[in-house]
Scaffold this motif. Structure first.
Motif, PDB file in Angstrom:
ATOM      1  N   SER A  84     -35.341 -16.038 -35.864  1.00  0.00           N
ATOM      2  CA  SER A  84     -36.266 -16.927 -35.159  1.00  0.00           C
ATOM      3  C   SER A  84     -35.656 -17.416 -33.858  1.00  0.00           C
ATOM      4  N   ARG A 122     -36.196 -22.450 -31.455  1.00  0.00           N
ATOM      5  CA  ARG A 122     -36.348 -23.452 -32.502  1.00  0.00           C
ATOM      6  C   ARG A 122     -35.991 -24.826 -31.964  1.00  0.00           C
ATOM      7  N   ASP A 181     -37.619 -27.885 -36.025  1.00  0.00           N
ATOM      8  CA  ASP A 181     -37.593 -26.599 -36.734  1.00  0.00           C
ATOM      9  C   ASP A 181     -36.286 -26.421 -37.503  1.00  0.00           C
ATOM     10  N   GLU A 233     -35.949 -25.805 -41.602  1.00  0.00           N
ATOM     11  CA  GLU A 233     -35.271 -24.698 -42.268  1.00  0.00           C
ATOM     12  C   GLU A 233     -34.185 -25.213 -43.212  1.00  0.00           C
ATOM     13  N   ASP A 242     -30.125 -20.333 -29.707  1.00  0.00           N
ATOM     14  CA  ASP A 242     -30.202 -19.651 -30.995  1.00  0.00           C
ATOM     15  C   ASP A 242     -28.906 -19.771 -31.795  1.00  0.00           C
ATOM     16  N   ALA A 281     -28.603 -23.281 -33.181  1.00  0.00           N
ATOM     17  CA  ALA A 281     -29.572 -23.498 -34.255  1.00  0.00           C
ATOM     18  C   ALA A 281     -29.125 -22.793 -35.533  1.00  0.00           C
TER      19      ALA A 281
END
Length: 542
Positions: free
Chosen positions: A404, A407, A411, A415, A440, A443
């Motif tokens: 994904s 985010r 988000d 998760e 990314d 995250a």
């Protein structure tokens, strides 16, 4: 004679979208009437000549009232004489049709008025016991009341200018994103953002049909926080969106939890999400409902029939930017991605959690045993194998989900929440920052650390956890705190020795290392439990 451009209206009946022109135009007139009569409350009500229409509050002037009627809020009147002429009334009660809110006027002056679209009332009153208004006051209010009708008309014209301007801006945004329709996802995201701005709503979300076209699932969302709501599946006729699909027209729900029109509505999930009022409209392409667009608020918002009209105009234009073939291809891609995610989460719930429990059990038995070095070595081998298998499987799951991107902090917390072994434990998830997009790599690291820490709480503590993500200009800080209730490994620092580190701690430290961060396990500041804190410098990934 000149005519307005196609799609541009010269008048809307009520305030709608972000426009409050009718109420703003009436406010000074109403304040003057109230002040001249020495009243505490002034109201302008209006009942459109449409089926099942109720008395709506166009404007309110009530200084000192902490909870005045809302714009367009429907009310019931009791104690008002039926005759259509000015009158002085004692004990006039106004009761909201949406909430347990009443306004009792001990003495009130009621002056009817009307226009070609409906019937109105000017109500001026006192909430405390006081001498009744003199009969001569009706002549004064009749004269001032004449200006109410003219003011409503001018407010509607000003409102039409604002609404048309906002609609045109939203339509231009959608049209720009839909040119060539090379990226349907981007077009739909723009559609949601434009709808959210048009109505100033807290949330906006879009549902698309599954392979079973009778069932729609939410694909894109703005402002949605809870996984249960995000993963809802809505059948034809079910809830607000299902009703909009079956009627093929916009539907509004002013108080979702109490709306008796909604069949099999997901009331519990909607309440947990915090949505109180919402509207939904079908997006129809080539005579088929290809999507349902929703806007909603976490506070009571009396959406009006004019709001429905504006949403319908916006949705009708939005369909021009959605080519059916591209939309179908995007829908198939969404369904494939959702199936991959479902498989990945199922594997996580079984294999990954099983490996975690094996590793934890092996470590616990190893630490409890004294002597027997061969047995301890075997248990250490089991724990290490469980860790390697868990890391390898999680890597495969990441590939399956597809990595994904974009985010936000919300988000990331969502998760983390999905990894909980005790989803009913009452864990709290907080974002202490504007909900911005994280790189990314950052995250991924924070999600891995947060999941490990949360699973550790679920396995070893009897309490709920608080998971908080703070973002500053210098760093990202993820904190997982619990109140204790079980035995856990000793507190460690990201700079300490790893020779005897706990299985989950090793995974967290490795995730932090990949983004040059650190993980600390400390006593909770105000409880008997533990605090896991991961810190990543803000330069990573930016």
């Amino acid at each position: 004679m000149t005519h307005p451009p196609v799609g541009v209206r010269t008048e809307y009946l009520l305030d709608a979208g972000s426009s409050r022109s009718v109420g703003a135009a009436l406010q000074p007139v109403l304040a003057e009437i109230r002040t001249v009569l020495g009243a505490s409350v002034g109201l302008v009500g209006y009942r459109p000549r449409t089926p099942d229409a109720r008395l709506l509050m166009l404007a309110v002037d009530a200084p000192g009232d902490p909870d005045p009627p809302l714009p367009n809020e429907p009310f019931h009147l009791s104690g008002c004489p039926p005759r259509r002429r000015p009158s002085v009334v004692a004990d006039l009660r106004l009761s909201s049709a949406l909430r347990p809110r009443q306004l009792l006027l001990r003495s009130a002056l009621v002056v009817p008025w009307a226009d070609q679209h409906g019937d109105g009332l000017v109500i001026v009153g006192r909430t405390c016991a006081a001498p009744a208004f003199p009969g001569t006051a009706t002549d004064l209010v009749r004269r001032l009341g004449g200006s109410v009708r003219r003011t409503v008309s001018s407010g509607r014209r000003l409102g039409a200018v604002e609404i048309n301007r906002d609609l045109q801006r939203a339509m231009k945004e959608v049209a720009a994103a839909a040119v060539g329709c090379t990226d349907v996802a981007e077009t739909l995201t723009t559609l949601l953002m434009s709808a959210q701005r048009l109505f100033g709503s807290d949330v906006a979300y879009l549902s698309l049909p599954e392979l079973d076209v009778e069932t729609f699932t939410f694909d894109q969302t703005l402002g949605i926080r809870t996984p249960d709501f995000r993963h809802l599946r809505i059948r034809d006729g079910q809830g607000l969106g299902g009703l909009a699909r079956s009627l093929r027209q916009p539907v509004r729900s002013l108080n979702y939890a109490c709306d008796s029109r909604l069949h099999a509505a997901p009331v519990a999930e909607t309440a947990r999400e915090g949505i109180v009022s919402a509207m939904a409209t079908p997006i129809i392409v080539d005579e088929q409902v290809e999507a349902v667009l929703y806007v909603g608020d976490r506070r009571l918002h009396p959406f009006s029939e004019t709001d429905e009209e504006v949403l319908a105009e916006f949705a009708a234009y939005a369909t021009l930017g959605l080519k059916r073939r591209a939309t179908e291809a995007y829908r198939r891609d969404v369904l494939r991605r959702q199936e991959q995610e479902r498989l990945a989460y199922d594997l996580h719930d079984t294999a990954v959690r099983g490996l975690l429990e094996i590793g934890f059990a092996a470590e616990q038995v190893r630490d409890d045993l004294s002597g027997a070095p061969d047995v301890q070595a075997s248990l250490a081998t089991i724990a290490a194998a469980a860790e390697r298998s868990m890391e390898a499987l999680r890597g495969r799951l990441d590939l399956l989900v597809g990595g994904s991107t974009r985010r936000t902090a919300g988000d990331v917390l969502e998760e983390i929440a999905e990894a909980s072994l005790r989803p009913d434990a009452g864990h709290r998830f907080l974002v202490r920052t504007p909900d911005s997009v994280l790189p990314d790599a950052v995250a991924d690291a924070l999600i891995r650390i947060g999941q490990e820490a949360l699973v550790n709480v679920d396995l070893h503590a009897g309490s709920a956890a608080e998971v908080r993500l703070d973002v500053t200009a210098e760093e990202w800080v993820l904190s997982v705190t619990d109140a204790g209730g079980g035995a856990r490994p000793a507190c460690t620092s990201g700079t300490g020795s790893r020779e005897h580190a706990h299985l989950g701690v090793l995974a967290m430290q490795r995730a932090a290392d990949r983004v040059h961060g650190k993980v600390e396990r400390l006593p909770a500041p105000s409880a008997e439990g533990f605090l896991v804190r991961a810190t990543v410098p803000a330069g990573e990934g930016r």
